[in-house]
Design an enzyme around this catalytic site. Structure first.
Site, short mmCIF file in Angstrom:
data_model
loop_
_atom_site.label_atom_id
_atom_site.label_comp_id
_atom_site.label_asym_id
_atom_site.label_seq_id
_atom_site.Cartn_x
_atom_site.Cartn_y
_atom_site.Cartn_z
N LYS A 77 81.59 12.40 -52.13
CA LYS A 77 82.81 12.13 -51.35
C LYS A 77 83.75 11.28 -52.19
CE LYS A 77 81.94 7.57 -50.64
NZ LYS A 77 82.80 6.46 -51.10
N GLY A 134 76.73 4.65 -59.02
CA GLY A 134 77.56 3.45 -59.04
C GLY A 134 79.03 3.73 -59.26
N ALA A 135 79.46 4.95 -58.91
CA ALA A 135 80.84 5.34 -59.18
C ALA A 135 81.73 5.34 -57.94
CB ALA A 135 80.87 6.73 -59.82
N GLY A 136 81.15 5.11 -56.76
CA GLY A 136 81.94 5.15 -55.54
C GLY A 136 82.09 6.53 -54.96
N GLY A 191 79.38 8.11 -53.43
CA GLY A 191 78.44 8.26 -52.33
C GLY A 191 77.17 9.01 -52.64
N GLY A 192 76.80 9.12 -53.91
CA GLY A 192 75.62 9.91 -54.27
C GLY A 192 74.34 9.43 -53.61
N SER A 209 74.00 7.51 -50.91
CA SER A 209 74.09 7.68 -49.45
C SER A 209 73.90 9.14 -49.06
CB SER A 209 75.44 7.18 -48.95
OG SER A 209 75.56 5.79 -49.15
N SER A 210 74.45 10.04 -49.86
CA SER A 210 74.30 11.46 -49.60
C SER A 210 72.85 11.90 -49.76
CB SER A 210 75.21 12.26 -50.54
OG SER A 210 75.15 13.64 -50.25
N ASP A 242 77.83 4.41 -45.86
CA ASP A 242 78.35 5.76 -46.10
C ASP A 242 77.41 6.86 -45.61
OD1 ASP A 242 80.58 4.68 -47.31
OD2 ASP A 242 79.85 4.95 -49.35
#
Length: 265
Positions: free
Chosen positions: A9, A91-93, A95-96, A98-99, A131
């Protein structure tokens, strides 16, 4: 063997409104799902174990935490050999983690015959991550609260050029920062965490500000930050802009295009 994909996302905007007594923060944002996927395979096994193309601490990984939470919640006990292929930068924002967590919960609900729609999004938000609810819901949406209050479903039809420096950003560090301030009104044109990142992380600051000199002010002003990580994006870039960026960008960036997803199940 059970095969799943978990999408990423971007936050098309993100406003931080206040801190809650439990240490979490109230936000107002829009989650746009994108067609960037991790692949997860589950195979029945005596004990839980994971193999991945990324270096992970399995015990603190979001997949393991989802399994532990589910087992405790529903009084289950099973083991899986898990193969995780990471394509969403960590750590890129985007949502990996959380997904991956949400996908694991979906798999476990299907595997054990539990009703996924009966899961409490607020409980999951505070137990597993802010997230996670949007990925469980599976629709691009506006969100409030800590991310668990999903409002109007909305998706663009856009493509996005992702500019991702090789920097891991800790979400906790950003929200704990002394530089964090709260927005007094909703502004859908900004990510209010950008100024925090610029002051907390010298490497990100240098790479972000370096984009203006290398790409020019016209392109630089189109660059937005996703979430609390290092990933940046340009919505619906022109072909000439893509070509210029690909020729000018430094080797310490990953650059690729993704498309918006209205929903993903």
């Amino acid at each position: 063997m059970f095969k799943y994909r978990s999408c990423g996302k971007i936050n098309s905007f993100l406003n931080v409104l206040s801190e809650m007594p439990n240490g979490y923060h109230k936000i107002n944002t829009h989650y746009q799902l994108i067609d960037l996927f991790d692949d997860i395979e589950f195979k029945e096994n005596d004990v839980d174990k994971i193999e991945s193309n990324a270096k992970l601490d399995f015990e603190s990984n979001s997949i393991k935490r989802a399994i532990n939470w589910f087992n405790k919640k529903f009084n289950k006990d099973q083991g899986f050999k898990i193969k995780l292929t990471k394509n969403i930068p960590i750590g890129a924002g985007l949502g990996g983690g959380s997904s991956n967590c949400a996908t694991t919960l979906k798999f476990l609900c299907n595997y054990h015959g539990e009703d996924i729609n009966a899961l409490n999004l607020e409980e999951i938000c505070f137990s597993l991550g802010a997230d996670v609810p949007v990925f469980l819901n599976g629709f691009s949406s506006y969100a409030e609260g800590c991310g668990e209050i999903l409002k109007e479903r909305y998706s663009t039809n856009s493509s996005y050029l992702m500019l991702i420096p090789n920097i891991f950003i800790s979400t906790k560090k950003i929200f704990d920062s002394k530089f964090l301030s709260f927005d007094t009104k909703i502004d859908k044109s900004i990510n209010s965490l950008l100024n925090v990142l610029l002051r907390e992380d010298e490497v990100f600051n240098k790479q972000y500000l370096g984009l203006e000199s290398s790409l020019g002010a016209h392109i630089f002003k189109k660059i937005k930050l996703s979430g609390s990580g290092s990933a940046m994006f340009i919505q619906d870039p022109e072909k000439k802009e893509i070509n210029l960026i690909c020729n000018k960008i430094e080797n310490n960036f990953r650059v690729f295009q993704v498309k918006a997803l209205e929903y993903y199940h």
